[in-house]
Write an enzyme that holds these catalytic residues in place. Structure first.
Site, short mmCIF file in Angstrom:
data_model
loop_
_atom_site.label_atom_id
_atom_site.label_comp_id
_atom_site.label_asym_id
_atom_site.label_seq_id
_atom_site.Cartn_x
_atom_site.Cartn_y
_atom_site.Cartn_z
N ARG A 65 0.84 -1.21 0.00
CA ARG A 65 0.00 0.00 0.00
C ARG A 65 0.87 1.25 0.00
O ARG A 65 0.56 2.23 -0.68
CB ARG A 65 -0.95 -0.01 1.19
CG ARG A 65 -1.94 1.15 1.17
CD ARG A 65 -3.01 1.02 2.23
NE ARG A 65 -2.48 1.16 3.58
CZ ARG A 65 -3.20 1.00 4.69
NH1 ARG A 65 -4.49 0.69 4.61
NH2 ARG A 65 -2.66 1.14 5.88
N LYS A 164 -2.55 6.92 1.19
CA LYS A 164 -2.36 7.20 2.62
C LYS A 164 -1.25 8.25 2.71
O LYS A 164 -0.09 7.95 2.94
CB LYS A 164 -2.00 5.91 3.36
CG LYS A 164 -2.24 6.00 4.85
CD LYS A 164 -2.32 4.64 5.49
CE LYS A 164 -2.28 4.71 6.99
NZ LYS A 164 -3.39 5.45 7.62
N GLU A 197 -16.13 6.36 5.23
CA GLU A 197 -15.37 5.65 6.27
C GLU A 197 -15.41 6.51 7.53
O GLU A 197 -16.12 7.52 7.57
CB GLU A 197 -13.93 5.40 5.82
CG GLU A 197 -13.16 6.68 5.49
CD GLU A 197 -11.71 6.42 5.08
OE1 GLU A 197 -11.18 5.33 5.35
OE2 GLU A 197 -11.10 7.34 4.50
N1 PMP Z 1 -9.31 4.88 7.10
C1 PMP Z 1 -8.43 5.83 7.42
C2 PMP Z 1 -8.68 7.23 7.01
C3 PMP Z 1 -7.26 5.49 8.13
O1 PMP Z 1 -6.37 6.44 8.45
C4 PMP Z 1 -7.05 4.16 8.52
C5 PMP Z 1 -5.80 3.78 9.26
N2 PMP Z 1 -5.85 4.15 10.61
C6 PMP Z 1 -8.03 3.20 8.19
C7 PMP Z 1 -9.14 3.60 7.46
C8 PMP Z 1 -7.85 1.76 8.56
O2 PMP Z 1 -6.83 1.17 7.78
P1 PMP Z 1 -5.88 0.04 8.34
O3 PMP Z 1 -6.75 -1.12 8.68
O4 PMP Z 1 -4.96 -0.26 7.23
O5 PMP Z 1 -5.19 0.59 9.55
#
Ligand code: PMP
Length: 303
Positions: A65, A164, A197
């Site tokens: 990622r 990200k 989200e």
């Molecule tokens: N959405 C956002 C905006 C995030 O910053 C994160 C990570 N904290 C997630 C979803 C969850 O992703 P992950 O399971 O890869 O931590």
């Protein structure tokens, strides 16, 4: 409710070793320039990763990622996947950690005061491995009450939430509003009103025995924890699928939970003051959480 401490706060140990651009240095020495475009413009990418019992959960997926995030912003990573993997493990070893939250950051590096990334010749990379304090245990047992915030998730045509990046102001505004409403986490809608989200977590509902989550195209990060829910669904014999979701779908859901590297899997029992399902963490959520907790101890890269 523990709002002041806030979820995700790290407990710094006194002798923390930080990986920074080729060296392990004490945290007091771990400094980047005020001309770094990561600081000046949020120009950079990062990952938040977990170490459980000496295994880094889905490290390869995190690094993939990171590579995609870097590619999306035309940032050349300073290391290969193998090198980044080794450096991440070594940061944990250097700090004598077996359980940790790991933050891997790559910034555009030092440039001038203009935006131009092509005037930043060398990206900077650092890795912090530290203890993390999770949401208080009572929220895993009793579920979270969350809210919907007015700030909309950024449009994928402006800056894809699948990247990200270090540019988290959109999420931070959502987080501030959540706190103003007395909640630890908040649902963010996209600009069409569909659920994208949460500020730092992905959202799932359970409806009629199926687990449903918004697609990344609605403005969600492709969470690594989120992707593990699809595997857990196969293990449990429960369908997990993506669908467009509005708040109506949460109001009428039987269960709701959030996922994230920091949050893991956490039940949600109220949205905007309305009870979801029975108002208690649901049975499928509890099975998912139990399966997740089993998996993190065995899946992953041994440091
Ligand atoms: N959405 C956002 C905006 C995030 O910053 C994160 C990570 N904290 C997630 C979803 C969850 O992703 P992950 O399971 O890869 O931590």
């Amino acid at each position: 409710m523990g709002l002041d401490k806030g979820f995700g706060s790290t407990q710094f140990s006194s002798e923390m070793k930080i990986y920074l651009d080729g060296k392990f240095v004490d945290d007091s020495e771990a400094k980047v320039s005020v001309f770094d475009h990561g600081l000046l413009y949020g120009d950079g990418v990062f990952e938040g990763i977990r170490l459980y019992g000496g295994n880094i959960f889905r490290l390869d997926e995190h690094l993939e990622r990171l590579e995609y995030s870097a590619k999306a912003i035309l940032l050349k990573l300073p290391h290969t996947r193998q090198e980044m993997s080794e450096l991440t493990c070594e940061t944990c070893r250097q700090n004598g950690l077996t359980d940790a939250y790991i933050r891997l950051v790559v910034t555009r590096g030092v440039g001038d005061l203009g935006l131009a990334p092509w005037l930043c010749p060398k990206p900077s990379m650092f890795i912090i491995a530290s203890k993390i304090s999770l949401y208080p245990k009572e929220h895993y047992d009793n579920g979270l009450s969350i809210v919907t915030v007015p700030t909309r998730r950024i449009n994928p045509a402006a800056l894809p939430p699948t990247v990200k990046s270090l540019n988290y102001l959109n999420n931070i505004l959502g987080k501030i509003e959540a706190r103003q409403f007395g909640a630890l986490e908040a649902i963010m809608l996209n600009d069409q009103g569909y659920i994208a989200e949460c500020t730092a977590d992905n959202v799932f509902i359970v409806h009629k025995g199926e687990i449903v989550t918004p697609a990344a195209s609605q403005g969600a990060l492709k969470g690594i924890t989120r992707s593990s829910i699809f595997d857990i669904g196969r293990e449990l014999g429960v369908v997990v699928r993506e669908a467009d979701m509005t708040r109506y779908d949460v109001w009428c859901a039987d269960e709701c939970f959030l996922t994230g590297s920091g949050a893991e899997v956490i039940p949600v029992v109220k949205l905007d003051g309305r009870e979801i399902g029975t108002g208690q963490p649901g049975p499928i959520t509890q099975q998912v959480l139990a399966s997740f907790r089993r998996r993190v101890l065995v899946e992953g890269t041994r440091i």
